[in-house]
Motif scaffolding. Structure first.
Motif: not given
Length: 618
Positions: A238-252, A603-617
């Protein structure tokens, strides 16, 4: 201001422990609960540690033993709902209970897994609880067997790695908890850890398990070394697949071709060890068995029996979660989910789509047969006899044996069941639910499968014997099979070196169980051609086991499988030619991106302001 409490399920370490059952491990049902005894008197002996890991297996099992629901996010399986949750709120069932909707659909699913997120973290905390206490036992060194404890620690770390692997494959960057959490104050300010760091931690868990687990397990449901190797290989794939094909929705995440190549090679090495070093073989040697006659089910191919308790403990089951069966409250619900009402009132939540039939190849040519023609027998006089008609039983002759073992079409039969007794053969006739029907001069009551809208129902996972209720199965559900390892090995080596002779041979071994001839040269002549052959085998071999949606996301083939954003969408039809559901109609870019990565629960982000959101959302 209201003080929020995190919904990450840290309280699982305080709950009563469910026991793990299995056909060969009934003594484990009598293990005491590690949660109901004060820690001052518990976690002192080998038996205490064994009870603890059994509780971890029981708590983690519901996170994986209904993975078949995920197939509803692919092209070939329809999930119309989920069973009432018995072991807490199993798998994705929680969001369906809470919202009345199903996220197991080809589109629009990325925001409906809030409950799974928190229950996965419950699994993390449950395994951390075992890990922390067994480490303390090892440090004390009294009244304990170090090898036994190290094995248990390896099992717990394997389970933790599996849960984190699921988390990152859905959400990418997630918070990392490496110890038992006993207060919500510890989690309300956590940030998301970069996926690369979590991947390294998972690798460390799997590597420890490889070192400490036995080569072969002595109990059904307990993991051994091949399971840890296979999961480490899968993580690298899976790590190879993500690195080959990209995961642009995960900005980091920044893909790297060099990292992909190294990961593919690492995956291939791990899979090679599983294949060659432990004496494992496919169920019944991979022989196809006997397909039997059309319209009969007294003789079925070996592939069918792979998904019955006959296969519990078989070498093909590299990793499986055991179930207890009748009276244990630990039974699986495969029949309830896959069968219809004629089978102990089952609910047919999961059914094949029309399009899967054309994926089963000819045993004569070894290639695809002419496409089925949907015809309505109520308006087309020769629909039941026309060549290649989807409602002509003869259209299904000379097909991959896995077709007969996996799905049923008109005039195929199964054993009806009521009150734990057989009601005799029930023929499936689409749109004819529980009605008298004459076949060859004998009257039958047709199979009541009102949950099907495709013209097909599953035979896979459907018991062919009475005596167990719809929720009382004792089948050990596989989360890693040797056939999957064969296909993942072929994929990894193909990515690095193109088609290789050993990989081609392994794919042909998987095909043999369908009584198919070896792949033609045109299917193995190029890297792309061989990948297509591997994908084909993954579709039919792993149907209904929960792999397809994860494959298409890591390969980034959603647009190819359906249509590019802004298109007319794709209709799913039935054997009569009627349009049933339309998916991805006028889908915009953002909605398509949301299918590649899941939404961090608000709901988790409401409870924890340090949780960032994934780009498409955002």
């Amino acid at each position: 201001m209201k003080k929020y409490t995190s919904t990450i399920r840290i309280m699982t370490v305080l709950a009563g422990m469910a026991m793990l059952g299995g056909s060969c491990t009934k003594h484990l049902l009598d293990q005491p609960s590690s949660m109901e005894v004060d820690k001052e008197v518990f976690w002192k002996t080998d038996a205490d540690a064994l009870a603890g890991i059994m509780g971890a297996y029981a708590d983690v099992r519901p996170l994986f033993d209904r993975d078949y629901y995920f197939d509803g996010q692919g092209e070939y399986v329809r999930v119309r709902g989920v069973s009432a949750a018995k072991d807490d709120l199993q798998n994705g069932g929680a969001y369906a209970v809470n919202t009345g909707s199903s996220g197991f659909s080809p589109s629009g699913f990325g925001q409906q897994f809030d409950a799974m997120y928190k229950y996965l973290y419950g699994g993390v905390n449950r395994t951390n609880y075992v890990i922390d206490n067994v480490r303390k036992m090892l440090a004390s060194g009294s009244n304990v067997s170090v090898p036994k404890l190290e094995r248990i620690l390896g099992e717990a770390r394997l389970l933790r790695g599996m849960v984190y692997f699921r988390l990152i494959s859905m959400w990418g960057d997630v918070p990392y908890l490496g110890h038992t959490v006993t207060s919500n104050d510890e989690v309300v300010s956590l940030s998301r850890m970069p996926i690369a760091q979590i991947k390294d931690s998972i690798m460390a868990d799997f590597t420890y398990a490889i070192d400490k687990l036995p080569a072969r397990s002595d109990q059904v449901g307990r993991a051994a070394k091949p399971a840890a190797l296979a999961f480490r290989g899968k993580l690298q794939l899976y790590w190879a697949s993500w690195n080959k094909n990209g995961w642009p929705e995960l900005s980091t995440f920044k893909p790297s071709t060099a990292v992909a190549t190294a990961a593919y090679q690492g995956a291939a090495d791990d899979f090679r060890h599983v294949i060659n070093d432990f004496g494992l073989d496919l169920f019944r040697g991979g022989a196809p068995g006997v397909v039997g006659r059309l319209g009969r089910a007294d003789t079925l191919p070996n592939y069918y029996y792979l998904f019955t308790p006959v296969a519990n403990g078989d070498g093909e089951m590299v990793m499986a979660f055991a179930h207890g069966g009748i009276g244990t409250f630990q039974g699986e619900e495969l029949m309830r989910d896959f069968a219809g009402r004629s089978h102990e009132g089952s609910q047919c939540w999961v059914t094949p789509r029309y399009e899967i039939a054309d994926r089963y190849q000819s045993t004569i040519t070894g290639d695809f047969a002419p496409k089925m023609i949907p015809l309505n027998p109520s308006t087309v006089a020769d629909a039941r006899t026309r060549l290649n008609s989807a409602v002509n039983p003869q259209s299904y002759a000379n097909r991959d044996y896995r077709m007969k073992a996996s799905i049923m079409w008109d005039y195929e039969v199964s054993v009806g069941m009521a009150s734990l007794k057989s009601t005799g053969w029930v023929p499936f006739i689409y749109k004819t639910w529980a009605q008298p029907f004459v076949i060859d001069g004998e009257t039958f009551l047709t199979y009541n499968t009102d949950g099907s809208n495709s013209g097909y129902v599953f035979r896979k996972f459907l018991r062919n014997y009475a005596g167990q209720g719809r929720s009382d199965g004792d089948y050990a559900f596989p989360v890693m099979r040797l056939a999957d390892v064969f296909l993942m090995y072929a994929e990894a080596t193909n990515e690095v070196n193109g088609p290789q002779a050993d990989a081609i041979a392994l794919v042909n071994r998987v095909r043999l169980r369908g009584n198919l001839p070896p792949l033609a040269g045109s299917k193995t002549g190029t890297k792309d051609a061989f990948f297509a052959a591997i994908e084909q085998e993954r579709i039919v071999e792993l149907l209904g086991e929960g792999h397809r949606s994860f494959d298409v996301r890591r390969w980034r083939t959603l647009e190819k499988n359906w249509n590019p954003p802004g298109g007319p969408g794709v209709w799913r039809i039935d054997t009569w030619g009627a349009q049933q559901q339309r998916y991805f109609q006028n889908t915009n870019d953002r909605a398509m991106q949301q299918c590649y990565i899941f939404k961090i629960p608000q709901s988790e982000r409401d409870r924890n302001p340090n949780l960032t959101q994934n780009t498409p959302w955002m």
